[in-house]
Write an enzyme that holds these catalytic residues in place. Structure first.
Site, PDB file in Angstrom:
ATOM      1  N   LYS A  69      42.629  37.534  37.987  1.00 56.48           N
ATOM      2  CA  LYS A  69      42.231  36.158  38.353  1.00 56.48           C
ATOM      3  C   LYS A  69      41.270  36.332  39.628  1.00 56.48           C
ATOM      4  O   LYS A  69      41.720  36.637  40.523  1.00 56.48           O
ATOM      5  CB  LYS A  69      43.264  35.335  38.402  1.00 56.48           C
ATOM      6  CG  LYS A  69      42.822  33.781  38.704  1.00 56.48           C
ATOM      7  CD  LYS A  69      44.006  32.830  38.812  1.00 56.48           C
ATOM      8  CE  LYS A  69      44.545  32.771  40.188  1.00 56.48           C
ATOM      9  NZ  LYS A  69      44.028  31.900  41.163  1.00 56.48           N
TER      10      LYS A  69
ATOM     11  N   LYS B 172      38.055  25.844  38.553  1.00 52.70           N
ATOM     12  CA  LYS B 172      38.538  24.616  38.391  1.00 52.70           C
ATOM     13  C   LYS B 172      37.122  23.432  38.566  1.00 52.70           C
ATOM     14  O   LYS B 172      37.247  22.691  39.408  1.00 52.70           O
ATOM     15  CB  LYS B 172      39.589  24.048  39.452  1.00 52.70           C
ATOM     16  CG  LYS B 172      40.556  25.272  39.417  1.00 52.70           C
ATOM     17  CD  LYS B 172      41.789  24.511  40.495  1.00 52.70           C
ATOM     18  CE  LYS B 172      43.242  25.593  40.645  1.00 52.70           C
ATOM     19  NZ  LYS B 172      42.888  26.679  41.208  1.00 52.70           N
TER      20      LYS B 172
ATOM     21  N   ASP C 265      38.866  31.288  37.825  1.00 48.58           N
ATOM     22  CA  ASP C 265      39.636  29.964  38.257  1.00 48.58           C
ATOM     23  C   ASP C 265      38.755  29.431  39.128  1.00 48.58           C
ATOM     24  O   ASP C 265      39.077  29.591  40.452  1.00 48.58           O
ATOM     25  CB  ASP C 265      40.939  30.518  38.751  1.00 48.58           C
ATOM     26  CG  ASP C 265      41.887  29.515  39.303  1.00 48.58           C
ATOM     27  OD1 ASP C 265      41.575  28.365  38.676  1.00 48.58           O
ATOM     28  OD2 ASP C 265      42.913  29.691  40.128  1.00 48.58           O
TER      29      ASP C 265
ATOM     30  N   ARG D 293      51.018  37.323  45.278  1.00 46.69           N
ATOM     31  CA  ARG D 293      51.750  37.945  46.191  1.00 46.69           C
ATOM     32  C   ARG D 293      52.613  38.761  45.757  1.00 46.69           C
ATOM     33  O   ARG D 293      53.037  39.636  46.410  1.00 46.69           O
ATOM     34  CB  ARG D 293      51.884  36.816  47.172  1.00 46.69           C
ATOM     35  CG  ARG D 293      50.607  36.301  48.267  1.00 46.69           C
ATOM     36  CD  ARG D 293      50.785  35.166  48.889  1.00 46.69           C
ATOM     37  NE  ARG D 293      51.105  33.909  48.176  1.00 46.69           N
ATOM     38  CZ  ARG D 293      51.433  32.794  48.594  1.00 46.69           C
ATOM     39  NH1 ARG D 293      51.552  32.557  49.917  1.00 46.69           N
ATOM     40  NH2 ARG D 293      51.672  31.923  47.458  1.00 46.69           N
TER      41      ARG D 293
ATOM     42  N   ASP E 245      33.128  17.829  37.670  1.00 51.07           N
ATOM     43  CA  ASP E 245      31.698  17.098  38.019  1.00 51.07           C
ATOM     44  C   ASP E 245      31.490  16.142  36.634  1.00 51.07           C
ATOM     45  O   ASP E 245      32.070  16.231  35.849  1.00 51.07           O
ATOM     46  CB  ASP E 245      30.908  18.265  38.566  1.00 51.07           C
ATOM     47  CG  ASP E 245      29.777  17.547  39.571  1.00 51.07           C
ATOM     48  OD1 ASP E 245      29.205  16.310  39.267  1.00 51.07           O
ATOM     49  OD2 ASP E 245      29.631  18.326  40.360  1.00 51.07           O
TER      50      ASP E 245
ATOM     51  N   THR F  81      50.155  22.066  40.865  1.00 55.38           N
ATOM     52  CA  THR F  81      51.529  22.469  41.527  1.00 55.38           C
ATOM     53  C   THR F  81      51.602  22.009  42.866  1.00 55.38           C
ATOM     54  O   THR F  81      52.844  21.837  43.531  1.00 55.38           O
ATOM     55  CB  THR F  81      51.885  23.764  41.188  1.00 55.38           C
ATOM     56  OG1 THR F  81      51.118  24.587  41.544  1.00 55.38           O
ATOM     57  CG2 THR F  81      52.154  23.885  39.553  1.00 55.38           C
TER      58      THR F  81
HETATM   59  O1  C5P Z   1      50.782  34.352  45.513  1.00 59.83           O
HETATM   60  P1  C5P Z   1      50.892  33.426  44.324  1.00 59.83           P
HETATM   61  O2  C5P Z   1      51.648  34.204  43.206  1.00 59.83           O
HETATM   62  O3  C5P Z   1      51.611  32.337  44.668  1.00 59.83           O
HETATM   63  O4  C5P Z   1      49.405  32.944  43.675  1.00 59.83           O
HETATM   64  C1  C5P Z   1      49.242  32.180  42.776  1.00 59.83           C
HETATM   65  C2  C5P Z   1      47.701  32.081  42.607  1.00 59.83           C
HETATM   66  O5  C5P Z   1      47.866  31.008  41.341  1.00 59.83           O
HETATM   67  C3  C5P Z   1      46.869  31.613  43.409  1.00 59.83           C
HETATM   68  O6  C5P Z   1      45.914  32.161  43.054  1.00 59.83           O
HETATM   69  C4  C5P Z   1      46.786  30.108  43.433  1.00 59.83           C
HETATM   70  O7  C5P Z   1      45.856  29.721  43.963  1.00 59.83           O
HETATM   71  C5  C5P Z   1      46.949  29.906  42.006  1.00 59.83           C
HETATM   72  N1  C5P Z   1      47.217  28.397  41.531  1.00 59.83           N
HETATM   73  C6  C5P Z   1      48.542  27.936  42.121  1.00 59.83           C
HETATM   74  N2  C5P Z   1      48.980  26.783  41.636  1.00 59.83           N
HETATM   75  C7  C5P Z   1      48.171  26.044  40.805  1.00 59.83           C
HETATM   76  C8  C5P Z   1      46.747  26.541  40.382  1.00 59.83           C
HETATM   77  C9  C5P Z   1      46.632  27.910  40.838  1.00 59.83           C
HETATM   78  O8  C5P Z   1      49.383  28.800  42.799  1.00 59.83           O
HETATM   79  N3  C5P Z   1      48.440  24.950  40.408  1.00 59.83           N
END
Ligand code: C5P
Length: 238
Positions: free
Chosen positions: A32, A61, A59, A214, A64, A122
């Site tokens: 991603k 998003k 990603d 992460r 517009d 989220t």
């Molecule tokens: O490190 P982690 O597993 O929390 O990363 C989640 C990834 O998903 C990040 O790139 C974050 O920007 C993305 N994301 C999210 N919640 C959303 C949409 C995207 O955590 N609703």
């Protein structure tokens, strides 16, 4: 879209990305690319990853007016990303325009990228949604409403929380593609995510693909952690 494990490349630049990816040697990954990396490195980052045989979820998003999203998606389709997204709050006409743009930018013999929509982020709480967006229904009702709108517009699926996935599949069918971030192993620190779930929970909820950042990228041994997440997913019955 046969790889259910998407790794979020939340790195500041290309050098960090390739330092990370090189640890996976021959393994073909689903990666991603978010705003941070895309705006830092530009569209060439997608080419670089595709050339190495990886799948790419771009990603960005988009949100517009329909005409702008249509033109932007035409360019995005030319980059060869496998999965792209928009905000469902942009409306049905905008989502339909996104598909038209993707169709027109997809070269002969290539498949149009999958297109999904973000329902409610989220990071948005129900209280914030009510006071700032003036949406009076519950967060779950808003999410399902946007998911139905997304399906009506002809998109492939939605980004949602693992905790919303079962409700969405019950209403819209198991083929509707759900992608869920907020994934942690039992042993992980949850960091800034609010409502997390394990890969096993997501699998049981019928999720189509999980986004893991992460938990893998910051692990002492990312390759080992990647296989650990994959194993938990594969060994959980749907
Ligand atoms: O490190 P982690 O597993 O929390 O990363 C989640 C990834 O998903 C990040 O790139 C974050 O920007 C993305 N994301 C999210 N919640 C959303 C949409 C995207 O955590 N609703």
């Amino acid at each position: 879209m046969n790889n259910p494990l998407i790794i979020a490349l939340d790195f500041a630049d290309k050098r960090e990305v390739f330092h990370f990816i090189n640890q996976f040697s021959e393994e073909k990954l689903f990666l991603k690319v978010g705003m941070e990396l895309f705006y830092q490195e530009g569209p060439v980052i997608v080419d670089d990853l595709k050339e190495r045989g990886h799948q790419v979820f771009l990603d960005l998003k988009l949100h517009d007016i329909p005409n702008t999203v249509k033109k932007a998606m035409k360019g995005i389709a030319r980059l060869g990303a496998d999965l792209v997204n928009v905000h469902a709050a942009g409306g049905k006409a905008m989502m339909t325009a996104a598909l038209e743009g993707l169709d027109s930018g997809t070269g002969p013999g290539n498949s149009r990228p999958y297109c999904i929509a973000v329902t409610q982020l989220t990071s948005t709480s129900e209280q914030q949604m009510k006071s700032e967006q003036l949406i009076a229904v519950s967060l779950r009702e808003s999410v399902i409403h946007y998911a139905v709108l997304t399906k009506d517009a002809g998109l492939n699926g939605v980004v949602c929380s693992p905790h919303e996935a079962k409700m969405i599949h019950d209403r819209l069918g198991s083929d509707f593609y759900t992608v869920t971030p907020g994934i942690r192993l039992e042993t992980d620190d949850i960091q800034d995510q609010k409502r997390v779930a394990t890969p096993g929970f997501a699998r049981q909820a019928g999720v189509s693909a999980i986004v893991v950042g992460r938990s893998i990228t910051k692990a002492a041994d990312p390759l080992q952690r990647y296989f650990e997440v994959k194993k938990e997913w594969e060994e959980t019955r749907q």
